[in-house]
Design a protein around this motif. Structure first.
Motif, PDB file in Angstrom:
ATOM      1  N   GLN A   1       5.519  44.072  38.517  1.00  0.00           N
ATOM      2  CA  GLN A   1       4.330  43.968  37.202  1.00  0.00           C
ATOM      3  C   GLN A   1       3.396  44.979  37.266  1.00  0.00           C
ATOM      4  O   GLN A   1       2.911  45.588  36.282  1.00  0.00           O
ATOM      5  CB  GLN A   1       3.951  42.556  37.073  1.00  0.00           C
ATOM      6  N   VAL A   2       2.905  45.057  38.473  1.00  0.00           N
ATOM      7  CA  VAL A   2       1.399  45.772  38.514  1.00  0.00           C
ATOM      8  C   VAL A   2       1.989  47.459  39.093  1.00  0.00           C
ATOM      9  O   VAL A   2       1.023  48.173  39.229  1.00  0.00           O
ATOM     10  CB  VAL A   2       0.542  45.420  39.435  1.00  0.00           C
ATOM     11  N   GLY A   3       3.259  47.591  39.024  1.00  0.00           N
ATOM     12  CA  GLY A   3       3.754  49.063  39.332  1.00  0.00           C
ATOM     13  C   GLY A   3       3.674  49.392  40.717  1.00  0.00           C
ATOM     14  O   GLY A   3       3.919  50.467  41.254  1.00  0.00           O
ATOM     15  N   GLU A   4       3.405  48.520  41.752  1.00  0.00           N
ATOM     16  CA  GLU A   4       3.516  48.576  43.066  1.00  0.00           C
ATOM     17  C   GLU A   4       5.088  48.493  43.540  1.00  0.00           C
ATOM     18  O   GLU A   4       5.348  47.591  44.456  1.00  0.00           O
ATOM     19  CB  GLU A   4       2.677  47.641  43.863  1.00  0.00           C
ATOM     20  N   CYS A   5       6.150  49.104  42.845  1.00  0.00           N
ATOM     21  CA  CYS A   5       7.362  48.909  43.104  1.00  0.00           C
ATOM     22  C   CYS A   5       7.867  49.124  44.668  1.00  0.00           C
ATOM     23  O   CYS A   5       8.857  48.375  45.164  1.00  0.00           O
ATOM     24  CB  CYS A   5       8.209  49.546  42.317  1.00  0.00           C
ATOM     25  N   ALA A   6       7.042  50.095  45.300  1.00  0.00           N
ATOM     26  CA  ALA A   6       7.698  50.300  46.817  1.00  0.00           C
ATOM     27  C   ALA A   6       7.477  49.206  47.697  1.00  0.00           C
ATOM     28  O   ALA A   6       8.123  48.525  48.321  1.00  0.00           O
ATOM     29  CB  ALA A   6       7.145  51.577  47.250  1.00  0.00           C
ATOM     30  N   ARG A   7       6.037  48.475  47.328  1.00  0.00           N
ATOM     31  CA  ARG A   7       5.741  47.443  48.164  1.00  0.00           C
ATOM     32  C   ARG A   7       6.701  46.208  47.639  1.00  0.00           C
ATOM     33  O   ARG A   7       6.936  45.367  48.307  1.00  0.00           O
ATOM     34  CB  ARG A   7       4.214  47.105  47.864  1.00  0.00           C
ATOM     35  N   ALA A   8       6.800  46.308  46.392  1.00  0.00           N
ATOM     36  CA  ALA A   8       7.841  45.061  45.858  1.00  0.00           C
ATOM     37  C   ALA A   8       9.133  45.053  46.761  1.00  0.00           C
ATOM     38  O   ALA A   8       9.711  43.809  47.218  1.00  0.00           O
ATOM     39  CB  ALA A   8       7.868  45.161  44.506  1.00  0.00           C
ATOM     40  N   MET A   9       9.619  46.370  47.033  1.00  0.00           N
ATOM     41  CA  MET A   9      10.890  46.515  47.638  1.00  0.00           C
ATOM     42  C   MET A   9      10.668  45.720  49.097  1.00  0.00           C
ATOM     43  O   MET A   9      11.544  44.974  49.444  1.00  0.00           O
ATOM     44  CB  MET A   9      11.211  47.960  47.625  1.00  0.00           C
ATOM     45  N   ALA A  10       9.815  45.928  49.609  1.00  0.00           N
ATOM     46  CA  ALA A  10       9.645  45.366  51.012  1.00  0.00           C
ATOM     47  C   ALA A  10       9.566  43.800  50.913  1.00  0.00           C
ATOM     48  O   ALA A  10      10.273  43.209  51.854  1.00  0.00           O
ATOM     49  CB  ALA A  10       8.611  45.801  51.562  1.00  0.00           C
ATOM     50  N   SER A  11       9.024  43.194  49.855  1.00  0.00           N
ATOM     51  CA  SER A  11       8.973  41.709  49.888  1.00  0.00           C
ATOM     52  C   SER A  11      10.150  41.292  49.565  1.00  0.00           C
ATOM     53  O   SER A  11      10.929  40.114  50.030  1.00  0.00           O
ATOM     54  CB  SER A  11       7.719  41.337  48.753  1.00  0.00           C
ATOM     55  N   LEU A  12      10.870  41.833  48.535  1.00  0.00           N
ATOM     56  CA  LEU A  12      12.135  41.595  47.983  1.00  0.00           C
ATOM     57  C   LEU A  12      12.990  41.588  49.091  1.00  0.00           C
ATOM     58  O   LEU A  12      14.219  41.064  49.250  1.00  0.00           O
ATOM     59  CB  LEU A  12      12.477  42.188  46.660  1.00  0.00           C
ATOM     60  N   ASP A  13      13.236  42.502  49.896  1.00  0.00           N
ATOM     61  CA  ASP A  13      14.033  42.674  51.169  1.00  0.00           C
ATOM     62  C   ASP A  13      13.938  41.623  51.960  1.00  0.00           C
ATOM     63  O   ASP A  13      14.982  41.196  52.560  1.00  0.00           O
ATOM     64  CB  ASP A  13      14.069  44.072  51.798  1.00  0.00           C
ATOM     65  N   ALA A  14      12.784  41.543  52.238  1.00  0.00           N
ATOM     66  CA  ALA A  14      12.251  40.214  53.256  1.00  0.00           C
ATOM     67  C   ALA A  14      12.919  39.120  52.649  1.00  0.00           C
ATOM     68  O   ALA A  14      13.419  37.944  53.346  1.00  0.00           O
ATOM     69  CB  ALA A  14      10.918  40.193  53.459  1.00  0.00           C
ATOM     70  N   ALA A  15      12.593  38.532  51.285  1.00  0.00           N
ATOM     71  CA  ALA A  15      13.118  37.570  50.595  1.00  0.00           C
ATOM     72  C   ALA A  15      14.699  37.338  50.620  1.00  0.00           C
ATOM     73  O   ALA A  15      15.302  36.445  51.061  1.00  0.00           O
ATOM     74  CB  ALA A  15      12.848  37.303  48.987  1.00  0.00           C
ATOM     75  N   LEU A  16      15.561  38.294  50.601  1.00  0.00           N
ATOM     76  CA  LEU A  16      16.692  38.475  50.506  1.00  0.00           C
ATOM     77  C   LEU A  16      17.303  38.371  51.884  1.00  0.00           C
ATOM     78  O   LEU A  16      18.596  38.066  52.067  1.00  0.00           O
ATOM     79  CB  LEU A  16      17.361  39.817  50.024  1.00  0.00           C
ATOM     80  N   GLY A  17      16.437  38.537  52.934  1.00  0.00           N
ATOM     81  CA  GLY A  17      16.748  38.275  54.368  1.00  0.00           C
ATOM     82  C   GLY A  17      16.836  36.804  54.575  1.00  0.00           C
ATOM     83  O   GLY A  17      17.736  36.569  55.448  1.00  0.00           O
ATOM     84  N   HIS A  18      16.290  35.960  53.753  1.00  0.00           N
ATOM     85  CA  HIS A  18      16.275  34.657  53.797  1.00  0.00           C
ATOM     86  C   HIS A  18      17.411  33.772  53.085  1.00  0.00           C
ATOM     87  O   HIS A  18      18.240  33.193  53.314  1.00  0.00           O
ATOM     88  CB  HIS A  18      14.974  33.971  53.718  1.00  0.00           C
ATOM     89  N   VAL A  19      17.560  34.561  51.653  1.00  0.00           N
ATOM     90  CA  VAL A  19      18.612  34.039  51.060  1.00  0.00           C
ATOM     91  C   VAL A  19      19.250  35.153  50.101  1.00  0.00           C
ATOM     92  O   VAL A  19      19.081  35.582  49.203  1.00  0.00           O
ATOM     93  CB  VAL A  19      17.882  33.283  49.578  1.00  0.00           C
ATOM     94  N   PRO A  20      20.589  35.814  51.074  1.00  0.00           N
ATOM     95  CA  PRO A  20      21.045  36.867  50.744  1.00  0.00           C
ATOM     96  C   PRO A  20      21.540  37.133  49.204  1.00  0.00           C
ATOM     97  O   PRO A  20      21.673  38.101  48.651  1.00  0.00           O
ATOM     98  CB  PRO A  20      22.017  37.009  51.709  1.00  0.00           C
ATOM     99  N   ARG A  21      22.050  35.979  48.686  1.00  0.00           N
ATOM    100  CA  ARG A  21      22.525  35.900  47.400  1.00  0.00           C
ATOM    101  C   ARG A  21      21.793  35.598  46.283  1.00  0.00           C
ATOM    102  O   ARG A  21      22.137  35.148  45.060  1.00  0.00           O
ATOM    103  CB  ARG A  21      24.056  35.035  47.197  1.00  0.00           C
TER     104      ARG A  21
END
Length: 362
Positions: free
Chosen positions: A143-163
């Motif tokens: 939302q605040v345009g920090e999309c590269a940082r968002a990718m890191a958080s979301l990759d970590a989230a998907l590491g816990h719940v891949p689907r």
């Protein structure tokens, strides 16, 4: 995440039958009887003003009732009573990130709560809550345009719940915003394998088709998103070319006289959507959904050994389709055209995004 019945931090005596009464509040909340849930929480707080669980239920219920200012105040009180309650941190962060509209300061405050909650959840080994904080963090960073940082958080989230469909969608949005279009295409198509009617995936696949010049596919995808989620994706407000150009002309005429002086050698144009070169000319890239762009050097930076001749004349471009999608009504569209003109003129005058945000022109 509903308020839990964790260890109480308040030292005051609990009201009589507190657990039964809290269960009643929870039942009313889960049944959608929010007024009843609010009344129950407030009755408990009348007897024990610092009871964390009741404070949390009151805040969560106010959110559902759409009373956002009161909800944010209630979450503030609840966090004072129980600053390390991870479920409370998650509820407050979700309120700030997802429910506070386009308030950047609120989103940033929510991200701070996410960081606190994420550390506490990680320390406690609570994978479910850790996932929720990572997903919410990725959403807020997008939302605040920090999309590269968002990718890191979301990759970590998907590491816990891949689907997780939500995390996959947010990650695909980050790829789109970073102008990694082929990867975004594949990511949204992957989402549809798990959730064939996911409206955001269809909408963004429409945007990607539009960028490829595939109008038929774009209309199909936009239509699907509108059919599944009409409130989120109403039909765009469309102005004809002549009406749109007139709205731009009117916006320029409305500029203060001392500002219009800077526009003597500036071209103002309208294009359908941003070109790749405009987006990729910045690092990180500009959002494909930008409403306008300023090309050239700000007034204070222009110089030339040829005197007043500028070999790279400045220009302002407005993107009609993005603006039409942004607005909900014709009046809002015309107003936003004016705001966008002012925004890009601000860049012409040397203002950066923070300056423009402080002036309400973000």
């Amino acid at each position: 995440m509903w308020p839990g019945m964790g260890k109480r931090t308040s030292k005051q005596a609990a009201p009589s039958g507190v657990e039964v009464r809290l269960d009643g509040v929870a039942a009313a909340f889960e049944e959608g009887a929010f007024a009843e849930a609010l009344a129950g929480a407030e009755a408990l707080l009348a007897e024990a003003p610092g009871l964390p669980e009741a404070l949390h239920w009151r805040a969560a219920t106010l959110v559902e009732l759409g009373r956002m200012e009161e909800a944010l105040e209630a979450y503030g009180k609840a966090l004072k009573a129980a600053p390390d309650d991870v479920e409370l941190l998650l509820g407050a962060a979700e309120c700030l990130v997802c429910r506070a509209g386009d308030d950047r300061e609120a989103v940033e405050e929510g991200l701070e709560l996410c960081a606190r909650g994420r550390k506490l959840a990680q320390r406690a080994g609570d994978v479910e809550l850790l996932f929720e904080f990572l997903l919410l963090e990725g959403t807020g960073l997008n939302q605040v345009g920090e999309c590269a940082r968002a990718m890191a958080s979301l990759d970590a989230a998907l590491g816990h719940v891949p689907r997780s469909v939500e995390a996959q969608v947010e990650r695909a949005i980050a790829l789109f915003e970073l102008c990694r279009f082929p990867e975004a295409q594949m990511a949204f198509e992957e989402v549809l394998k798990d959730a064939a009617d996911e409206p955001w995936a269809h909408h963004y696949l429409g945007l990607l088709a539009e960028r490829r010049g595939d109008g038929k596919e774009a209309r199909k995808r936009f239509g699907k998103a509108q059919a599944v989620a009409p409130r989120e994706f109403p039909p765009p407000v469309e102005l004809g070319e002549e009406a749109f150009d007139k709205a731009v002309e009117d916006a320029v005429k409305a500029l203060p006289g001392h500002v219009k002086e800077y526009l003597d050698n500036v071209t103002i144009a309208v294009e359908e959507i941003p070109k790749d070169e405009d987006l990729l000319g910045e690092s990180p890239p500009l959002s494909p959904c930008i409403l306008g762009v300023f090309r050239g050097s700000p007034v204070g930076e222009r110089h030339s050994i040829l005197g007043n001749f500028d070999p790279y004349p400045a220009s302002i471009v407005l993107y009609q389709r993005n603006l039409e999608r942004f607005a909900k009504t014709r009046e809002e569209l015309i107003e936003q055209i004016g705001i966008t003109v002012m925004h890009e003129v601000g860049h012409l005058m040397g203002l950066d995004e923070d300056d423009l945000w402080q002036r309400g022109l973000d």
